[in-house]
Design a protein around this motif. Structure first.
Motif, PDB file in Angstrom:
ATOM      1  N   ASN A   1       6.298  -7.906  13.635  1.00 18.51           N
ATOM      2  CA  ASN A   1       5.938  -8.557  12.364  1.00 18.51           C
ATOM      3  C   ASN A   1       4.453  -8.898  12.307  1.00 18.51           C
ATOM      4  O   ASN A   1       3.788  -8.699  11.287  1.00 18.51           O
ATOM      5  CB  ASN A   1       6.769  -9.823  12.172  1.00 18.51           C
ATOM      6  CG  ASN A   1       8.172  -9.529  11.654  1.00 18.51           C
ATOM      7  OD1 ASN A   1       8.363  -8.599  10.857  1.00 18.51           O
ATOM      8  ND2 ASN A   1       9.158 -10.285  12.113  1.00 18.51           N
ATOM      9  N   ALA A   2       3.930  -9.450  13.410  1.00 15.37           N
ATOM     10  CA  ALA A   2       2.509  -9.822  13.432  1.00 15.37           C
ATOM     11  C   ALA A   2       1.629  -8.584  13.289  1.00 15.37           C
ATOM     12  O   ALA A   2       0.624  -8.603  12.560  1.00 15.37           O
ATOM     13  CB  ALA A   2       2.181 -10.570  14.722  1.00 15.37           C
ATOM     14  N   TYR A   3       2.003  -7.494  13.973  1.00 17.54           N
ATOM     15  CA  TYR A   3       1.208  -6.258  13.864  1.00 17.54           C
ATOM     16  C   TYR A   3       1.299  -5.680  12.456  1.00 17.54           C
ATOM     17  O   TYR A   3       0.291  -5.219  11.892  1.00 17.54           O
ATOM     18  CB  TYR A   3       1.695  -5.240  14.896  1.00 17.54           C
ATOM     19  CG  TYR A   3       0.955  -3.928  14.819  1.00 17.54           C
ATOM     20  CD1 TYR A   3      -0.321  -3.799  15.359  1.00 17.54           C
ATOM     21  CD2 TYR A   3       1.514  -2.814  14.185  1.00 17.54           C
ATOM     22  CE1 TYR A   3      -1.022  -2.607  15.279  1.00 17.54           C
ATOM     23  CE2 TYR A   3       0.824  -1.615  14.104  1.00 17.54           C
ATOM     24  CZ  TYR A   3      -0.439  -1.517  14.642  1.00 17.54           C
ATOM     25  OH  TYR A   3      -1.131  -0.336  14.550  1.00 17.54           O
ATOM     26  N   ALA A   4       2.488  -5.713  11.872  1.00 14.10           N
ATOM     27  CA  ALA A   4       2.649  -5.194  10.515  1.00 14.10           C
ATOM     28  C   ALA A   4       1.797  -5.969   9.516  1.00 14.10           C
ATOM     29  O   ALA A   4       1.145  -5.384   8.633  1.00 14.10           O
ATOM     30  CB  ALA A   4       4.125  -5.247  10.110  1.00 14.10           C
TER      31      ALA A   4
ATOM     32  N   VAL B   1       0.854  -1.181   0.000  1.00 14.68           N
ATOM     33  CA  VAL B   1       0.000   0.000   0.000  1.00 14.68           C
ATOM     34  C   VAL B   1       0.885   1.222   0.000  1.00 14.68           C
ATOM     35  O   VAL B   1       1.782   1.359   0.830  1.00 14.68           O
ATOM     36  CB  VAL B   1      -0.919  -0.002   1.242  1.00 14.68           C
ATOM     37  CG1 VAL B   1      -1.801   1.206   1.232  1.00 14.68           C
ATOM     38  CG2 VAL B   1      -1.754  -1.274   1.273  1.00 14.68           C
ATOM     39  N   SER B   2       0.673   2.097  -0.934  1.00 11.75           N
ATOM     40  CA  SER B   2       1.494   3.302  -1.041  1.00 11.75           C
ATOM     41  C   SER B   2       1.166   4.269   0.066  1.00 11.75           C
ATOM     42  O   SER B   2      -0.011   4.507   0.364  1.00 11.75           O
ATOM     43  CB  SER B   2       1.256   3.978  -2.394  1.00 11.75           C
ATOM     44  OG  SER B   2       1.889   5.235  -2.420  1.00 11.75           O
ATOM     45  N   PRO B   3       2.182   4.833   0.694  1.00 13.10           N
ATOM     46  CA  PRO B   3       1.904   5.832   1.732  1.00 13.10           C
ATOM     47  C   PRO B   3       1.143   7.024   1.206  1.00 13.10           C
ATOM     48  O   PRO B   3       0.567   7.783   1.972  1.00 13.10           O
ATOM     49  CB  PRO B   3       3.297   6.229   2.219  1.00 13.10           C
ATOM     50  CG  PRO B   3       4.192   5.109   1.821  1.00 13.10           C
ATOM     51  CD  PRO B   3       3.611   4.557   0.554  1.00 13.10           C
ATOM     52  N   SER B   4       1.147   7.168  -0.106  1.00  9.51           N
ATOM     53  CA  SER B   4       0.425   8.314  -0.654  1.00  9.51           C
ATOM     54  C   SER B   4      -1.070   8.214  -0.432  1.00  9.51           C
ATOM     55  O   SER B   4      -1.796   9.188  -0.588  1.00  9.51           O
ATOM     56  CB  SER B   4       0.711   8.448  -2.153  1.00  9.51           C
ATOM     57  OG  SER B   4       0.256   7.290  -2.846  1.00  9.51           O
ATOM     58  N   SER B   5      -1.535   6.997  -0.097  1.00 12.46           N
ATOM     59  CA  SER B   5      -2.962   6.870   0.212  1.00 12.46           C
ATOM     60  C   SER B   5      -3.320   7.552   1.517  1.00 12.46           C
ATOM     61  O   SER B   5      -4.481   7.719   1.843  1.00 12.46           O
ATOM     62  CB  SER B   5      -3.360   5.395   0.277  1.00 12.46           C
ATOM     63  OG  SER B   5      -2.683   4.775   1.333  1.00 12.46           O
TER      64      SER B   5
ATOM     65  N   LEU C   1      13.987  -3.648  12.891  1.00 12.68           N
ATOM     66  CA  LEU C   1      13.679  -4.770  13.774  1.00 12.68           C
ATOM     67  C   LEU C   1      14.873  -5.112  14.637  1.00 12.68           C
ATOM     68  O   LEU C   1      15.994  -5.265  14.148  1.00 12.68           O
ATOM     69  CB  LEU C   1      13.249  -5.997  12.962  1.00 12.68           C
ATOM     70  CG  LEU C   1      11.840  -5.967  12.361  1.00 12.68           C
ATOM     71  CD1 LEU C   1      11.636  -7.166  11.443  1.00 12.68           C
ATOM     72  CD2 LEU C   1      10.780  -5.962  13.460  1.00 12.68           C
ATOM     73  N   ASN C   2      14.643  -5.232  15.930  1.00 11.44           N
ATOM     74  CA  ASN C   2      15.708  -5.534  16.890  1.00 11.44           C
ATOM     75  C   ASN C   2      15.482  -6.954  17.411  1.00 11.44           C
ATOM     76  O   ASN C   2      14.676  -7.179  18.317  1.00 11.44           O
ATOM     77  CB  ASN C   2      15.680  -4.518  18.033  1.00 11.44           C
ATOM     78  CG  ASN C   2      16.901  -4.625  18.932  1.00 11.44           C
ATOM     79  OD1 ASN C   2      17.562  -5.666  18.987  1.00 11.44           O
ATOM     80  ND2 ASN C   2      17.202  -3.551  19.657  1.00 11.44           N
TER      81      ASN C   2
ATOM     82  N   PHE D   1       4.526   1.307   9.034  1.00  6.18           N
ATOM     83  CA  PHE D   1       4.441  -0.129   8.754  1.00  6.18           C
ATOM     84  C   PHE D   1       4.093  -0.407   7.287  1.00  6.18           C
ATOM     85  O   PHE D   1       4.612  -1.353   6.691  1.00  6.18           O
ATOM     86  CB  PHE D   1       3.412  -0.779   9.682  1.00  6.18           C
ATOM     87  CG  PHE D   1       3.916  -1.010  11.076  1.00  6.18           C
ATOM     88  CD1 PHE D   1       4.773  -2.066  11.354  1.00  6.18           C
ATOM     89  CD2 PHE D   1       3.560  -0.160  12.113  1.00  6.18           C
ATOM     90  CE1 PHE D   1       5.249  -2.288  12.636  1.00  6.18           C
ATOM     91  CE2 PHE D   1       4.041  -0.369  13.391  1.00  6.18           C
ATOM     92  CZ  PHE D   1       4.886  -1.428  13.659  1.00  6.18           C
ATOM     93  N   LEU D   2       3.230   0.417   6.709  1.00  5.26           N
ATOM     94  CA  LEU D   2       2.853   0.170   5.316  1.00  5.26           C
ATOM     95  C   LEU D   2       4.024   0.383   4.361  1.00  5.26           C
ATOM     96  O   LEU D   2       4.107  -0.261   3.309  1.00  5.26           O
ATOM     97  CB  LEU D   2       1.688   1.078   4.921  1.00  5.26           C
ATOM     98  CG  LEU D   2       0.347   0.814   5.625  1.00  5.26           C
ATOM     99  CD1 LEU D   2      -0.701   1.800   5.147  1.00  5.26           C
ATOM    100  CD2 LEU D   2      -0.117  -0.612   5.404  1.00  5.26           C
ATOM    101  N   SER D   3       4.920   1.293   4.716  1.00 11.55           N
ATOM    102  CA  SER D   3       6.069   1.576   3.846  1.00 11.55           C
ATOM    103  C   SER D   3       7.254   0.661   4.133  1.00 11.55           C
ATOM    104  O   SER D   3       8.324   0.833   3.544  1.00 11.55           O
ATOM    105  CB  SER D   3       6.494   3.031   4.025  1.00 11.55           C
ATOM    106  OG  SER D   3       6.886   3.270   5.373  1.00 11.55           O
ATOM    107  N   ASP D   4       7.088  -0.301   5.017  1.00 11.59           N
ATOM    108  CA  ASP D   4       8.126  -1.280   5.359  1.00 11.59           C
ATOM    109  C   ASP D   4       9.365  -0.669   5.997  1.00 11.59           C
ATOM    110  O   ASP D   4      10.436  -1.293   6.016  1.00 11.59           O
ATOM    111  CB  ASP D   4       8.537  -2.099   4.123  1.00 11.59           C
ATOM    112  CG  ASP D   4       7.496  -3.145   3.762  1.00 11.59           C
ATOM    113  OD1 ASP D   4       6.680  -3.474   4.642  1.00 11.59           O
ATOM    114  OD2 ASP D   4       7.485  -3.623   2.608  1.00 11.59           O
TER     115      ASP D   4
END
Length: 770
Positions: free
Chosen positions: A340-343, A241-245, A326-327, A317-320
């Motif tokens: 990861n689960a939330y993303a 999903v593009s952050p532009s949305s 990640l730690n 999260f949408l833009s990865d």
């Protein structure tokens, strides 16, 4: 019946005490025992040091194990909701249960409440007894309106459910079937892992399971297995999903090390259903997506929806961007699994493909790291949100090695300088998207009361916890037993302070019943005895919702010195054991009551007063019956106060008596002390053997009203174990309470009325008494 001597009771106590220390082991079976019965048993065997004086006393004999207080009405296995361990029930291991049943038996028509020990937690394992089983609703695909409810343990596997459903719906073992979760009217999910446990499969309380049989032509009634609502366990095909949305101005985060970006959720338009959208059909309203309720998980769904509608976090999260941060090595984190689960869940919700999703994988991950959220019961939404924010922060913490920071005092420096220093120190150890968006500082000012030194600190916070108004009152149901013996107990529903005392209850009841509060005695009745007699200054928190509270109106004031004393009265049925010759045992029956008596009273007046108190449920007869040798009850009892203090004068013909008089029955009416060596329980009457209980003397008219040498319905005994306030003397059949102050009421101090079984059966009306 376990009625052995002290040695046998000591063995019971020692064996049970040792078995209660048995450690929990996965797969073992434990049993629930009503705490009231168990407490009564502890008194009977002298389990605790303060109960030793009642050891072996038949008045505290617990009888068969009775778990009716734990069960819903009409269901021998359904537990009441919100029962608390050790308060409402006691858990005993299998061996301990078997011993208790062998000693005392189980109440007729009741079944043992057996529960398995299950293991919880992913990394830190701990065992607990699964008191509440998971209730599932089972039905056939062709008839979903006909639902059968069954209970299963979380440790049971799907194969166990399948076998139960085959048995319920008479489906042969060789018949090919499929099992489905039914979430809504049009939402089904296959259960295709027979070795998975109920807990792992995410089945929750009230879940509907459907069994589907394959058609004769090899097809399935529901068609090919497809998921109408996506599971969040695999997102390899999710579109990015593009952050532009998310557009518009949210640039005010750049002062907190957040990249300049513009966020805005598109305006919502109305929608009519949660029906799924076919794959490939994209909605213009990305993010307008519901979350399916997995049992009572609305607490989780509401928290996730709040975070989902926090634009900077959702774009992150949408833009990865989270992938690079990640730690996996943070000891305080969860190895990146929560992030990861939330993303994955956020990407699903913002994919624009679905009107709702099922957050099963996310729920499973939360339960792994926070076992308190592993079930499907109601939980606190704020607690879940706090856990999620902390978990995301630690999983995404950009600081790999946290330095040691030495804090400095303000020492008069400006707040801006001190706050900036505190924030920089905080960011040296905590740096994540959660800190960027949610963290702030509290200013705390302390002034020393001795030297007047002022200390100013700025402490980091992630969220503010604000208290909700607490309900300050509670509702109790009580029974008021008035002084008028002809009036039935009246039930009242009263409102009392949550943090109050017994006197508050009396005042509330007094305003409804117009009975003076100082003439009330509040009691808890259980198993035909006073379980508790409350003092006026005891806390109301000691009264549980399921307690049977009876409030007795007494003559005179309970708290002030009067010419009357208040005595608890128990009803006992006395029977003789043939194997022990003349040895007798007693068992309680009916409802106990309170009676006010003068400090000095004759035995016949006391008998009259007791008989008058029970006149509503002690049946009377007419004169014809009296002529046939039955009991006679004179109409004018003086109930309304014909005699002084309601007590009849000597010679008053107002007793209930019987003409039957043979040697055997006369002996049955005697009341020897159950422990003849005990000095704490004394019979009211003369010192000779025949008059031990105030009846059966050489003079047939002495100690009772003489009408054709008739005798009394019952005898009575005083029991004042552990209560030094009762000090009475017997002189020429006169009872006097010497203390000038009011007697301290105690459930261990009572007057016992002993009834012969035949007399009780004939003249005592159990239905009216109850």
């Amino acid at each position: 019946m376990a009625e052995g001597g002290a040695a046998e009771l000591e063995t019971q106590r020692a064996d049970t005490a040792a078995l209660m220390k048995t450690p929990l082991k996965k797969g073992d079976t434990w049993y629930l025992v009503d705490s009231r019965w168990f407490k009564q048993w502890k008194k009977y065997v002298g389990f605790d040091s303060w109960d030793k004086y009642q050891m072996g006393d038949q008045n505290v004999y617990p009888g068969p194990i009775d778990n009716s207080g734990l069960l819903k009405d009409g269901d021998s296995q359904a537990l009441k909701e919100h029962l608390i361990d050790e308060l409402d029930y006691i858990l005993v291991p299998t061996e301990g249960w078997n011993k208790l049943v062998s000693w005392y038996g189980l109440t007729e028509s009741q079944e043992p409440i057996a529960r398995k020990v299950v293991e919880q937690g992913m990394f830190v394992k701990h065992c607990k007894v699964e008191v509440y089983l998971t209730e599932l609703k089972l039905c056939e695909n062709g008839n979903m309106n006909s639902v059968i409810t069954r209970r299963f343990s979380k440790a049971d596997i799907i194969d166990t459910i399948e076998k139960e459903m085959r048995k319920l719906f008479s489906i042969l073992d060789e018949k090919e079937i499929r099992l489905w979760n039914k979430y809504m009217s049009n939402t089904f999910e296959p259960l295709n892992k027979p070795d998975s446990t109920i807990q792992d499969a995410g089945l929750y309380q009230g879940q509907v399971l459907v069994i589907e049989q394959k058609n004769e032509d090899g097809t399935w009634p529901r068609g090919p297995s497809t998921n109408k609502s996506p599971s969040t366990s695999n997102y390899s095909t999710l579109p990015k999903v593009s952050p532009s949305s998310l557009s518009n101005n949210y640039s005010n985060f750049n002062n907190r090390n957040v990249k300049n970006s513009n966020y805005c959720i598109p305006p919502y338009s109305g929608y009519n259903s949660y029906d799924y959208l076919e794959p490939g059909r994209h909605s213009e309203q990305a993010g307008l997506c519901g979350l399916s309720n997995l049992g009572n998980t609305c607490f989780m769904n509401s928290a996730v929806q709040c975070l989902s509608n926090t634009p900077p976090l959702t774009e992150y999260f949408l833009s990865d961007e989270y992938v690079d941060e990640l730690n996996h090595d943070n000891l305080l984190g969860m190895k990146g699994e929560i992030a990861n689960a939330y993303a994955d869940l956020i990407k699903q919700m913002w994919s624009g493909k679905y009107s709702y999703v099922t957050p099963r994988a996310f729920k499973t991950q939360v339960g792994r790291f926070a076992p308190q959220f592993s079930g499907y019961q109601q939980q606190d939404s704020q607690e879940l949100l706090a856990f999620l924010l902390d978990g995301l922060h630690e999983d995404l913490n950009r600081i790999r090695k946290k330095p040691y920071i030495q804090l400095k005092d303000a020492e008069g420096r400006p707040d801006e300088v001190v706050a900036k220093e505190a924030w920089e120190n905080h960011r040296k150890r905590n740096d994540s998207i959660i800190v960027d968006i949610f963290h702030g500082l509290f200013k705390s000012t302390l002034v020393c009361p001795e030297c007047a030194k002022i200390s100013v600190t700025f402490d980091p916070f992630c969220y503010l916890t604000l208290p909700l108004p607490l309900k300050k009152e509670r509702t109790l149901e009580v029974f008021l037993v008035g002084n008028d013996p002809l009036t039935k107990p009246m039930q009242y529903k009263i409102v009392v302070p949550k943090i109050g005392i017994i006197s508050d209850l009396c005042e509330a009841l007094s305003s409804l019943s117009h009975v003076p509060a100082d003439k009330m005695v509040v009691t808890d009745i259980y198993n035909h005895r006073f379980h508790r007699i409350f003092s006026v200054d005891e806390n109301l928190s000691s009264i549980m919702e399921r307690d049977d509270i009876f409030v007795f109106e007494v003559t005179g004031s309970r708290t002030e010195d009067t010419d009357m004393v208040v005595i608890p009265v128990y009803l006992r049925e006395k029977y003789r054991q043939p194997s022990y010759g003349h040895h007798s045992n007693t068992c309680l029956f009916g409802q106990p009551f309170m009676i006010s008596v003068p400090r000095s009273i004759t035995e016949e007046k006391l008998y009259n007063l007791l008989l008058m108190k029970m006149c509503r449920y002690v049946r009377t007869c007419n004169e014809n019956e009296d002529e046939e040798g039955s009991l006679h009850f004179v109409k004018d009892l003086g109930i309304n106060g014909n005699g002084q203090n309601g007590v009849h004068e000597e010679g008053s013909p107002s007793e209930m008596e019987t003409d039957e008089q043979d040697d055997e029955s006369s002996q049955d009416q005697e009341l020897p002390s159950e422990n003849e060596n005990s000095q704490s329980e004394e019979s009211v009457g003369g010192d000779n053997e025949d008059s031990e209980n105030g009846i059966g003397t050489d003079d047939p008219c002495k100690g009772q009203l003489c009408h054709g040498q008739k005798k009394q319905l019952f005898t009575f005994q005083f029991n004042n174990l552990g209560n030094p306030d009762i000090n009475y003397v017997k002189d020429d059949r006169q009872i006097r309470f010497e203390e000038s102050r009011q007697i301290r009421l105690d459930e261990r101090t009572y007057l016992a009325l002993d009834w012969d079984p035949e007399v009780k059966k004939r003249w005592f009306d159990d239905n009216a008494a109850e």
